[in-house]
Design a protein around this motif. Structure first.
Motif, PDB file in Angstrom:
ATOM      1  N   UNK A 195       5.056  -0.742   8.817  1.00 29.32           N
ATOM      2  CA  UNK A 195       3.781  -1.368   9.178  1.00 29.32           C
ATOM      3  C   UNK A 195       2.599  -0.438   8.932  1.00 29.32           C
ATOM      4  N   UNK A 196       2.766   0.849   9.248  1.00 30.38           N
ATOM      5  CA  UNK A 196       1.656   1.776   9.072  1.00 30.38           C
ATOM      6  C   UNK A 196       1.343   1.991   7.594  1.00 30.38           C
ATOM      7  N   UNK A 197       2.390   2.173   6.790  1.00 33.91           N
ATOM      8  CA  UNK A 197       2.176   2.358   5.355  1.00 33.91           C
ATOM      9  C   UNK A 197       1.621   1.071   4.738  1.00 33.91           C
ATOM     10  N   UNK A 198       2.130  -0.059   5.179  1.00 35.34           N
ATOM     11  CA  UNK A 198       1.656  -1.365   4.710  1.00 35.34           C
ATOM     12  C   UNK A 198       0.175  -1.542   5.023  1.00 35.34           C
ATOM     13  N   UNK A 199      -0.233  -1.165   6.238  1.00 37.46           N
ATOM     14  CA  UNK A 199      -1.646  -1.258   6.618  1.00 37.46           C
ATOM     15  C   UNK A 199      -2.512  -0.356   5.740  1.00 37.46           C
ATOM     16  N   UNK A 226      -1.528   7.114   3.693  1.00 38.04           N
ATOM     17  CA  UNK A 226      -0.321   7.413   2.906  1.00 38.04           C
ATOM     18  C   UNK A 226      -0.660   7.589   1.426  1.00 38.04           C
ATOM     19  N   UNK A 227      -1.517   6.724   0.895  1.00 37.17           N
ATOM     20  CA  UNK A 227      -1.876   6.793  -0.523  1.00 37.17           C
ATOM     21  C   UNK A 227      -2.689   8.040  -0.829  1.00 37.17           C
ATOM     22  N   UNK A 228      -3.585   8.399   0.073  1.00 36.18           N
ATOM     23  CA  UNK A 228      -4.413   9.587  -0.105  1.00 36.18           C
ATOM     24  C   UNK A 228      -3.537  10.838  -0.103  1.00 36.18           C
ATOM     25  N   UNK A 267      -0.799   6.225  -7.021  1.00 36.65           N
ATOM     26  CA  UNK A 267      -0.554   6.185  -5.568  1.00 36.65           C
ATOM     27  C   UNK A 267      -0.200   4.798  -5.072  1.00 36.65           C
ATOM     28  N   UNK A 268      -0.771   3.761  -5.688  1.00 36.79           N
ATOM     29  CA  UNK A 268      -0.427   2.397  -5.278  1.00 36.79           C
ATOM     30  C   UNK A 268       1.000   2.050  -5.679  1.00 36.79           C
ATOM     31  N   UNK A 269       1.374   2.412  -6.906  1.00 37.58           N
ATOM     32  CA  UNK A 269       2.738   2.121  -7.368  1.00 37.58           C
ATOM     33  C   UNK A 269       3.769   2.879  -6.538  1.00 37.58           C
ATOM     34  N   UNK A 270       3.462   4.121  -6.203  1.00 37.29           N
ATOM     35  CA  UNK A 270       4.386   4.904  -5.381  1.00 37.29           C
ATOM     36  C   UNK A 270       4.545   4.270  -3.995  1.00 37.29           C
ATOM     37  N   UNK A 271       3.441   3.826  -3.415  1.00 40.39           N
ATOM     38  CA  UNK A 271       3.478   3.211  -2.085  1.00 40.39           C
ATOM     39  C   UNK A 271       4.265   1.913  -2.118  1.00 40.39           C
ATOM     40  N   UNK A 272       4.090   1.133  -3.173  1.00 36.19           N
ATOM     41  CA  UNK A 272       4.860  -0.104  -3.325  1.00 36.19           C
ATOM     42  C   UNK A 272       6.354   0.204  -3.367  1.00 36.19           C
ATOM     43  N   UNK A 273       6.718   1.275  -4.067  1.00 35.91           N
ATOM     44  CA  UNK A 273       8.125   1.684  -4.170  1.00 35.91           C
ATOM     45  C   UNK A 273       8.675   2.079  -2.802  1.00 35.91           C
ATOM     46  N   UNK A 274       7.907   2.865  -2.041  1.00 37.21           N
ATOM     47  CA  UNK A 274       8.348   3.302  -0.718  1.00 37.21           C
ATOM     48  C   UNK A 274       8.511   2.096   0.219  1.00 37.21           C
TER      49      UNK A 274
END
Length: 311
Positions: A195-199, A226-228, A267-274
């Protein structure tokens, strides 16, 4: 917003004056409406699919959860110097800092009063999780104040503290009255991290329906999301990211430029993967516990929201 006339009284102190409480808790009435559609409201039904508490006990716990969550909302908005929540002005911008903080403190004490009548172990559990919340909030503010980029591992620990305390509180209180033997707390922590990473992801991903004031408001707060953290960790020589964060900018063009930097750094692609990996992990655990259609529906909703913001 929800009509509060028949809802708010469960907030009132057991030992106080009802008419006085109406005045003391006026900011809480407004704050309650701002959080009315927050995913936390689905917490107890999701886990009760397995834990199977009686309706009256579930209602008692749910009310305590709502009270302490409102404390979190009030204090979080003050600490972040937020402008909007769910598209509406934050509570302290209408009622003032001192009035809103006193309401938050009073609500916290009311929660302690109510939980002491729930179970002999309940107050200890509440204390444990409120401490976790304060630790998470404190480290997040420490990083922002000192412009320190944490490791992803440290981010995960703090994210679970910040988002997980309310989920863990609900699960631990429910377990006091359940015969279910499986340990669902690790799953609760995974939900919190997701939820936190999603937010973080949705806040920085462009959404055409987002107002100017709320678009990328994590940048206005100077948040090391997370992205930063991914961008700073993988491009330590780049000075633009931290310099823009220090500005606490409300400029739309600057925010759009910041998002382009994160996109160029992957950073967006990495976050999507996580997030995809966390989603799969949680679904495997849900299946191991025998399935839970309410839980699966909640995960589907989060995934669909992320897909909408990425279009």
């Amino acid at each position: 917003m929800t009509d509060m006339k028949n809802v708010l009284p469960f907030y009132y102190s057991l030992s106080g004056n009802t008419e006085e409480d109406k005045k003391l808790l006026e900011p809480a009435e407004y704050s309650f409406q701002l959080s009315d559609k927050h995913p936390y409201k689905k917490l107890t039904p999701i886990f009760n699919y397995w834990l199977k508490l009686s309706p009256d006990k579930l209602q008692q716990i749910d009310e305590i959860i709502q009270i302490v969550f409102n404390v979190c909302i009030l204090m979080d908005d003050i600490q972040d110097d937020a402008i909007l929540r769910e598209g509406f002005p934050v509570t302290h911008s209408i009622y003032g800092l001192s009035y809103s903080m006193n309401t938050a403190n009073y609500l916290e004490l009311i929660a302690c009063e109510k939980i002491s009548n729930l179970h002999p172990m309940a107050d200890k559990i509440l204390l444990e999780e409120l401490l976790e919340f304060s630790r998470g909030q404190g480290m997040d503010m420490y990083w922002k104040h000192n412009c320190i980029c944490p490791t992803e591992k440290d981010y995960n620990i703090v994210a679970i503290r910040k988002s997980g305390w309310i989920i863990k509180l609900a699960v631990k209180l429910m377990k006091l009255f359940s015969t279910y033997e499986e340990d669902v707390l690790p799953l609760a922590c995974s939900v919190a991290l997701y939820r936190q990473i999603h937010d973080d992801y949705c806040n920085l991903r462009h959404d055409k329906n987002t107002s100017d004031d709320s678009y990328c408001d994590d940048l206005t707060e100077g948040k090391l999301s997370f992205l930063v953290i991914h961008a700073l960790t993988n491009h330590p020589d780049d000075k633009k990211i931290m310099n823009i964060l220090k500005l606490r900018t409300r400029n739309m063009e600057m925010k759009r430029y910041f998002v382009k930097i994160l996109e160029s750094f992957g950073s967006f692609k990495y976050t999507e993967k996580v997030l995809d990996e966390l989603d799969k992990k949680m679904r495997i655990e849900i299946d191991r516990f025998g399935g839970n259609p309410i839980f699966v529906k909640s995960l589907d909703d989060f995934k669909n929201k992320m897909l909408r913001t990425s279009i």
